[in-house]
Structures are given as C-alpha cells and as structure tokens.
Design a protein around this motif. Sequence first.
Motif, PDB file in Angstrom:
ATOM      1  N   PRO A  89     -23.857   6.016   6.765  1.00 57.18           N
ATOM      2  CA  PRO A  89     -22.514   5.444   6.549  1.00 57.18           C
ATOM      3  C   PRO A  89     -21.570   6.358   5.775  1.00 57.18           C
ATOM      4  CG  PRO A  89     -24.204   3.795   6.121  1.00 57.18           C
ATOM      5  CD  PRO A  89     -24.909   5.106   6.276  1.00 57.18           C
ATOM      6  N   THR A  90     -22.103   7.378   5.100  1.00 56.26           N
ATOM      7  CA  THR A  90     -21.256   8.281   4.313  1.00 56.26           C
ATOM      8  C   THR A  90     -21.072   9.642   4.980  1.00 56.26           C
ATOM      9  OG1 THR A  90     -23.101   9.218   3.026  1.00 56.26           O
ATOM     10  CG2 THR A  90     -22.130   7.161   2.222  1.00 56.26           C
ATOM     11  N   LEU A  91     -21.607   9.819   6.184  1.00 63.87           N
ATOM     12  CA  LEU A  91     -21.484  11.098   6.888  1.00 63.87           C
ATOM     13  C   LEU A  91     -20.170  11.110   7.671  1.00 63.87           C
ATOM     14  CD1 LEU A  91     -25.157  11.519   8.175  1.00 63.87           C
ATOM     15  CD2 LEU A  91     -24.096  12.547   6.154  1.00 63.87           C
ATOM     16  N   LEU A  92     -19.088  11.279   6.962  1.00 58.24           N
ATOM     17  CA  LEU A  92     -17.748  11.167   7.529  1.00 58.24           C
ATOM     18  C   LEU A  92     -17.022  12.506   7.487  1.00 58.24           C
ATOM     19  CD1 LEU A  92     -16.863   7.830   5.717  1.00 58.24           C
ATOM     20  CD2 LEU A  92     -17.723   8.098   8.051  1.00 58.24           C
ATOM     21  N   PHE A  93     -16.104  12.694   8.447  1.00 60.21           N
ATOM     22  CA  PHE A  93     -15.311  13.907   8.559  1.00 60.21           C
ATOM     23  C   PHE A  93     -13.845  13.512   8.746  1.00 60.21           C
ATOM     24  CE2 PHE A  93     -19.491  15.409   9.468  1.00 60.21           C
ATOM     25  CZ  PHE A  93     -19.511  16.771   9.188  1.00 60.21           C
ATOM     26  N   PRO A  94     -12.926  14.417   8.508  1.00 60.01           N
ATOM     27  CA  PRO A  94     -11.519  14.124   8.817  1.00 60.01           C
ATOM     28  C   PRO A  94     -11.381  13.707  10.281  1.00 60.01           C
ATOM     29  CG  PRO A  94     -11.689  16.148   7.550  1.00 60.01           C
ATOM     30  CD  PRO A  94     -13.087  15.761   7.908  1.00 60.01           C
ATOM     31  N   LEU A  95     -10.585  12.686  10.535  1.00 57.16           N
ATOM     32  CA  LEU A  95     -10.462  12.168  11.899  1.00 57.16           C
ATOM     33  C   LEU A  95      -9.947  13.226  12.867  1.00 57.16           C
ATOM     34  CD1 LEU A  95      -9.027   8.605  11.181  1.00 57.16           C
ATOM     35  CD2 LEU A  95     -11.355   9.217  11.840  1.00 57.16           C
ATOM     36  N   ALA A  96      -9.097  14.116  12.383  1.00 55.43           N
ATOM     37  CA  ALA A  96      -8.560  15.167  13.256  1.00 55.43           C
ATOM     38  C   ALA A  96      -9.639  16.126  13.740  1.00 55.43           C
ATOM     39  CB  ALA A  96      -7.464  15.942  12.522  1.00 55.43           C
ATOM     40  N   GLU A  97     -10.767  16.198  13.024  1.00 55.82           N
ATOM     41  CA  GLU A  97     -11.861  17.096  13.388  1.00 55.82           C
ATOM     42  C   GLU A  97     -12.993  16.350  14.099  1.00 55.82           C
ATOM     43  OE1 GLU A  97     -13.164  19.086   9.873  1.00 55.82           O
ATOM     44  OE2 GLU A  97     -11.144  19.673   9.268  1.00 55.82           O
ATOM     45  N   SER A  98     -12.734  15.132  14.517  1.00 56.26           N
ATOM     46  CA  SER A  98     -13.768  14.319  15.142  1.00 56.26           C
ATOM     47  C   SER A  98     -13.234  13.698  16.434  1.00 56.26           C
ATOM     48  CB  SER A  98     -14.199  13.201  14.188  1.00 56.26           C
ATOM     49  OG  SER A  98     -13.232  12.157  14.168  1.00 56.26           O
ATOM     50  N   PRO A  99     -14.106  13.125  17.256  1.00 53.70           N
ATOM     51  CA  PRO A  99     -13.641  12.460  18.485  1.00 53.70           C
ATOM     52  C   PRO A  99     -13.195  11.020  18.251  1.00 53.70           C
ATOM     53  CG  PRO A  99     -16.030  12.486  18.440  1.00 53.70           C
ATOM     54  CD  PRO A  99     -15.584  13.218  17.213  1.00 53.70           C
ATOM     55  N   MET A 126     -27.756  16.062   1.101  1.00 49.36           N
ATOM     56  CA  MET A 126     -27.058  17.184   0.483  1.00 49.36           C
ATOM     57  C   MET A 126     -25.649  17.343   1.065  1.00 49.36           C
ATOM     58  SD  MET A 126     -28.425  21.126   0.173  1.00 49.36           S
ATOM     59  CE  MET A 126     -30.069  20.454  -0.092  1.00 49.36           C
ATOM     60  N   HIS A 127     -25.553  17.171   2.387  1.00 51.99           N
ATOM     61  CA  HIS A 127     -24.226  17.284   2.999  1.00 51.99           C
ATOM     62  C   HIS A 127     -23.298  16.153   2.532  1.00 51.99           C
ATOM     63  CE1 HIS A 127     -20.989  17.633   5.867  1.00 51.99           C
ATOM     64  NE2 HIS A 127     -21.186  16.364   6.206  1.00 51.99           N
ATOM     65  N   ALA A 128     -23.836  14.940   2.429  1.00 50.11           N
ATOM     66  CA  ALA A 128     -23.011  13.823   1.974  1.00 50.11           C
ATOM     67  C   ALA A 128     -22.434  14.091   0.589  1.00 50.11           C
ATOM     68  CB  ALA A 128     -23.837  12.535   1.960  1.00 50.11           C
ATOM     69  N   MET A 129     -23.145  14.885  -0.202  1.00 46.70           N
ATOM     70  CA  MET A 129     -22.671  15.182  -1.558  1.00 46.70           C
ATOM     71  C   MET A 129     -21.761  16.418  -1.595  1.00 46.70           C
ATOM     72  SD  MET A 129     -26.206  14.446  -3.667  1.00 46.70           S
ATOM     73  CE  MET A 129     -25.418  14.709  -5.256  1.00 46.70           C
ATOM     74  N   THR A 130     -22.109  17.461  -0.831  1.00 42.26           N
ATOM     75  CA  THR A 130     -21.395  18.736  -0.973  1.00 42.26           C
ATOM     76  C   THR A 130     -20.497  19.085   0.216  1.00 42.26           C
ATOM     77  OG1 THR A 130     -23.262  19.960  -0.026  1.00 42.26           O
ATOM     78  CG2 THR A 130     -23.258  19.616  -2.419  1.00 42.26           C
ATOM     79  N   PHE A 131     -20.653  18.373   1.331  1.00 36.96           N
ATOM     80  CA  PHE A 131     -19.820  18.570   2.515  1.00 36.96           C
ATOM     81  C   PHE A 131     -19.855  20.031   2.979  1.00 36.96           C
ATOM     82  CE2 PHE A 131     -15.710  18.499   4.914  1.00 36.96           C
ATOM     83  CZ  PHE A 131     -16.049  17.476   5.778  1.00 36.96           C
TER      84      PHE A 131
END
Length: 446
Positions: A293-303, A353-358
């Motif tokens: 649920p926290t693995l999110l990206f800017p909407l412009a960089e996603s489908p 780790m990604h959820a914390m440091t992106f």
Amino acid sequence: MRLPLPGSPSSSWGAYAARLNALFNHPNMKVVLAFWLLGLINNVLYVIILSAAQDLVGSVPKGVVLLADVVPSFLAKLVAPYFVHRVPYRARVPVLCALSVGGMCLVALTPPSAPVAAKMVGVVLASLSSGGGELSFLGLAHFYGPTSLAGWGSGTGAAGLVGAGLYVALTDWWGVSVRGSLLVAAALPVVMLVSFFGVLPQAPLRRKAGGAPGYSAPMETDGGAAEGEEEESSATAALLGPMRARAAAAHGASELSALKANLRRAKLLVIPYMLPLFLVYVAEYTINQGVAPTLLFPLAESPFTEFREFYPFYGFLYQLGVFISRSSISFVRIHHLYLPSFLQIGNLALLTMHAMTFFIPSVYIVFIIIFWEGLLGGAVYVNCFAEIMENVPEEEREFSLSATTVSDSGGICIAALLGIIMEIGLCNYQVAHGRDWCKQIKAQQR
C-alpha cells in the motif's frame, strides 16, 4: 448418404471430437478437473471476502477482516489433522459446503447497521470451511497421485484471479449490490459438491474403506446384539464384560499411541516442509498487506490516474504470478524449498527499503518484483506438497499433507499483525520525509 472421406473437414472433426471425448473421460483428466474445481472453490470465497473488505468494515482496519478470514482456518489446520480422519470424506464435503454457504449468507444478510463483529461471525464460518477444505483435499490427494496435486495447485492459484475479478465484475461492471454479490458467491460451493460426487472417480476412496493410511482406524468391538438376534443372557454378559473392558482399554491405549505417533510425525515435518512454507507466507503477505500500500510513485510517472489504483494492480500481478507457478508443477520442480523462501524474504527487505528511501527509479520495476513475489510464493506452496508426496512414506502421507497446511495460515496470521504495524509506520515515515501520497489514498477513499 455419402460417408466423409479421410482427411475431409467432417472426418477430421469427428476424430477430434472422439479424442476430446476420450480425453475428458480419462480417469486422470477427471481427477485433474475435480481437484482444480475443488481448489478453486475452496479458496475463492477467501479471496472474495478480502476483496469486499472495504465494503464490509468501512473505516475499520482491513487487517481485522484478514485476521477473521485466516485465524479460524489456522486453528482448524492446527487441530483437525489429529482426528478428522474419523470423518469420511463423503461426509466432510457436505459439511464444508454448508459452512461456506452459511458463512457467506450471514455476511451478506447482516444489516449494514449491525456491528462489524456480527459480519465477522460469517467470515469465521467461511474461514473454518476453507481451512478444513484445504487440509482435507490435500490429504485426499494422496489417494489420487501427482495429477491431483497439479489440479489442486492450479485451481487454488486461479482462485485469486477469479475471486477478485468476479467481485469487481459484479459490483463495478454489472452494478450488483455488495449484498447481491456475496449471495452469488454463496452459491459457488455447489460446484464443490458436483466436483467431488459427480466428477471425481470414487474407486480410490472405496479402496480406502478400511481406514486412511497413516491413521489408526477405530477398533471394532461388540456394541451389542444385531437386530433380530436374541439378547445375551446375564451369565454371558458377565463372562464377556471383562473382555470388553480390556478391549476398550486397549482401544484407548491405541488411540493415545496413534496421537503420540502423529505428533512425532508433525515434529519431523517442521524443518524440511513447514518452516520454508511458513517463511514464504510471512514474507509475501507482509509485502501484500503492509508494504504494497505504500509503494507509490508520482502519477505522471505511472500508468494510473489515482493513487488508489496502485494497490489493486499490485494484487493482480501477485495473483497472476501465483497462478502461473502453482500451475507449473508438471513442468518445473523445485526441490530446495529454502532457496525461494529466502528470496522472498529478500523481496520483503528490498521493497521495505524502497518504501523508506524511494531508490527504485520506475514503478515498472516494482511491477516485475511483485510478479516475481507471486511466482516464488506459489512455487513454494505447490512444491512443498509435491516433496511430501515423493519423500514421505505412503502410510504417513495423508496425515503429513494435512498437517503441513497449518504453515501457510500461521504465516498469514503473523503477516496480518506485521502488516498493520508496517503500513502505518511506513506511511508516517513517508509523510515525515515529504511524500504524502499514502495520505492522499485515504482522502480519495473517503
């Protein structure tokens, strides 16, 4: 009337139809189909309940639904293998179906104003049915060989896709109410009855009439005179009384001895089979419930156009991976179960780790990791039981298959608790470091 010439379209179709009919009527094909349907229906209600979590409990943490959906199943798998062999499969299946139907109807028909706990009673009944079904049908697979495990694995893998897809189709595409959708799901266990009694060949069960291998069959004792026979005289009863007492004592000792033997068997299953299955489920369900649920990206960089669309798509990719790997047992075998389990733990560490440091540059890489997560989880599940069928002595196989099912539910229970903590902690960490996307999801849900 002119007969079709060899090689003509009608002749080719007739030959094809004959081959298709022979294939469907082949005992192995019936076994695969029956276990595929049993696996699908046994697990699909579990998925539908999780898919309906938002509609069932509103603002209550969704982990509550997961716990209600898995803890009863875990308890059933923990206890039932030691006594369930006394209940014939032909009696077990209708009871399991009745529990499923009753549970889903209770969830569907409970008024919206009723406390959440009232709905959870229905979830508990459905969970008991799912847990009892998994340990029963995997035990049953012992009598039908590897083809049954291939069908079961593929069917349970398909349940994730079918369950989530069916709920979305009913509620979003066809406009069926939540109550109506759950009532439709309540009719699905009928397929389980048809699969067991109408499709599955019954000969192996009839050959099993003396008692299941690996279990101690009840000792037959004189329970009284047969109908139409004269009652025993008091003198005869007096003579037979001590003998019956000794037989009863021997029967009790035999039962205790069988229980101790099964406990020893269960202990021997822990390291080679239960532990890797437990580890992979802890890791993957912690990812699914707490990290994804926290693995999110800017909407412009996603489908996607909304942040709330990330999580359902992750779930789809995961279920697709599970379905593919659980269906692959006839083609790919994994004997070292700890390797994919440790790889799954690596996935958990990487995504946390990604959820914390992106640091992962693209959401498409996360898509690949989530799909890989599903492949690993499904592979450990189906190969674990394949290893048991190959390596455990035949007289202990049915019990071993049933007893090992406790590992996946135990792993999900631990992951549900970890997931609640991790989702809250990771979201707060992201907000504190300038990424408030997870908070936007909650705003969109409201």
